[in-house]
Design an enzyme around this catalytic site. Structure first.
Site, short mmCIF file in Angstrom:
data_model
loop_
_atom_site.label_atom_id
_atom_site.label_comp_id
_atom_site.label_asym_id
_atom_site.label_seq_id
_atom_site.Cartn_x
_atom_site.Cartn_y
_atom_site.Cartn_z
N HIS A 109 83.66 24.80 -13.26
CA HIS A 109 84.13 25.51 -14.33
C HIS A 109 84.61 24.39 -15.39
CE1 HIS A 109 85.97 29.67 -15.27
NE2 HIS A 109 85.12 29.30 -16.12
N ASP A 152 88.31 35.00 -13.04
CA ASP A 152 88.51 33.78 -11.91
C ASP A 152 89.86 34.13 -11.14
OD1 ASP A 152 88.92 31.20 -11.37
OD2 ASP A 152 88.39 30.29 -13.42
N HIS A 174 91.80 31.73 -10.55
CA HIS A 174 92.85 30.58 -11.25
C HIS A 174 93.04 30.86 -12.72
CE1 HIS A 174 90.73 29.26 -7.71
NE2 HIS A 174 91.71 28.51 -7.40
N ASP A 218 93.49 28.21 -14.64
CA ASP A 218 92.71 26.71 -15.14
C ASP A 218 93.49 26.59 -16.49
OD1 ASP A 218 91.04 27.18 -13.08
OD2 ASP A 218 89.50 27.84 -14.15
N HIS A 253 88.42 20.93 -13.32
CA HIS A 253 88.03 22.33 -13.33
C HIS A 253 89.17 23.23 -13.21
CE1 HIS A 253 87.59 22.87 -8.81
NE2 HIS A 253 88.73 22.42 -9.05
N ASP A 303 83.57 32.61 -13.08
CA ASP A 303 83.74 32.00 -12.00
C ASP A 303 83.77 32.81 -10.52
OD1 ASP A 303 85.02 30.41 -9.88
OD2 ASP A 303 86.16 29.38 -11.26
N ASP A 334 84.53 32.38 -7.78
CA ASP A 334 86.03 32.45 -7.01
C ASP A 334 86.76 33.72 -7.47
OD1 ASP A 334 87.50 31.60 -8.76
OD2 ASP A 334 87.65 29.84 -7.83
N GLU A 366 80.96 27.66 -10.53
CA GLU A 366 81.53 27.32 -9.19
C GLU A 366 80.86 27.93 -8.11
OE1 GLU A 366 84.12 25.26 -8.65
OE2 GLU A 366 85.00 25.03 -10.66
#
Length: 306
Positions: free
Chosen positions: A100, A127, A129, A131, A144, A230, A232, A275
């Site tokens: 990412h 996502d 996260h 980030d 990332h 992403d 995830d 990702e």
């Protein structure tokens, strides 16, 4: 029916920003899962630009708080130029990541394109996260975990000024959805910058439909909608093929609703798919799911609409 411009697939086979090896195989996994063919079957004109080239992952510890900064900058610079070229040609660029950190390059190009065209920008960041880490608050130094911070002007100058101007993004231009893993220092920064975050607690409380209505509020004919997906973002029970699995993510049906509501706007004009890590997957299951969801971004509906 929504009419999309020609779609350009840009493979970016690198994991230099990640904490695990394997995301470099993501572009090929998406191709094997039939992404290009699936979009063509929906009537889109698709051209696969192949893979960008860049430095090998040296797999070194952090230097001055960042792992592989020189390599991250090189890959993002290449992606920025490739994305800018596709946008200038009137195409819809799809980044096939890769980790990412690459969103810095793609979104800098999109932001510059919007400024030149006098259009509004809205980024949907799907996502687990936020980030929004910096070298001061992350011990890993993995870039990332930093792209949103870099895009908002916090981070190494080589990334915050990748396109010449900083910040590339204003905090009110981004909506983060599905967040469920935020470091303590990162949490403070997120609040300081006033990021609009729809975390899983909020999604549980009000439902995905209302979340997406809020996240898409204000998107109109003058808006360029960029989706940074992403993998995830998804619950690892349905999408195990990522390097950083965080339990408690959106279900298949919730994810489909997200994609369908984005498609309903007719405003998506660029996309990252990042990702995806085949090294952690089983029989390319996660890539196949990602392709299914991306089809929904381009108008495939699981619902029977009259």
């Amino acid at each position: 029916m929504i009419r999309f411009p020609p779609v350009s697939l840009i493979g970016v086979p690198t994991d230099v920003g990640a904490g695990h090896r394997g995301a470099s195989m993501g572009p090929e996994a998406l191709r094997v899962a039939g992404l290009g063919e699936a979009l063509q079957a929906r009537g889109l004109q698709v051209v696969d630009r192949g893979n960008l080239s860049g430095p090998f992952n040296p797999w070194q510890p952090p230097a001055d708080g960042y792992r592989h900064l020189q390599q991250v900058v090189a890959w993002n610079t290449a992606l920025m130029h490739a994305t800018a070229a596709e946008l200038a040609a009137g195409h819809l660029p799809i980044t096939l990541g890769g980790d990412h950190c690459l969103a810095v390059g793609s979104i800098v190009a999109v932001a510059q394109h919007c400024r030149r065209a006098g259009r509004k920008l809205r980024v949907l960041w799907l996502d687990a996260h936020a980030d929004f880490n910096t070298s001061q608050i992350t011990p890993s130094g993995n870039v990332h975990g930093m792209p949103v911070a870099c895009l908002c002007g916090i981070g190494p100058r080589e990334l915050t000024h990748l396109g010449g101007d900083s910040p590339a993004l204003k905090p009110d231009e981004i909506r983060q959805i599905g967040i469920r893993s935020v470091d303590e220092g990162e949490r403070r920064l997120v609040h300081e910058f006033g990021l609009d975050i729809y975390d899983m607690r909020y999604i549980d409380e009000i439902g995905m439909k209302r979340v997406m209505e809020e996240a898409l509020d204000g998107v109109d004919a003058d808006t360029h909608l960029h989706v940074s997906f992403d993998v995830d973002f998804l619950d690892p029970g349905i999408a195990p093929g990522v390097g950083t699995t965080i339990p408690g993510g959106p279900t298949y049906r919730e994810a489909q609703l997200v994609m369908e509501m984005i498609a309903d706007t007719g405003r998506m004009a660029s996309l990252d798919i990042v990702e995806l890590n085949p090294a952690f997957d089983s029989q390319n299951r996660t890539a196949l799911l990602a392709v299914d969801l991306v089809e929904s971004l381009f108008g495939k509906s699981t619902l029977m609409r009259g």
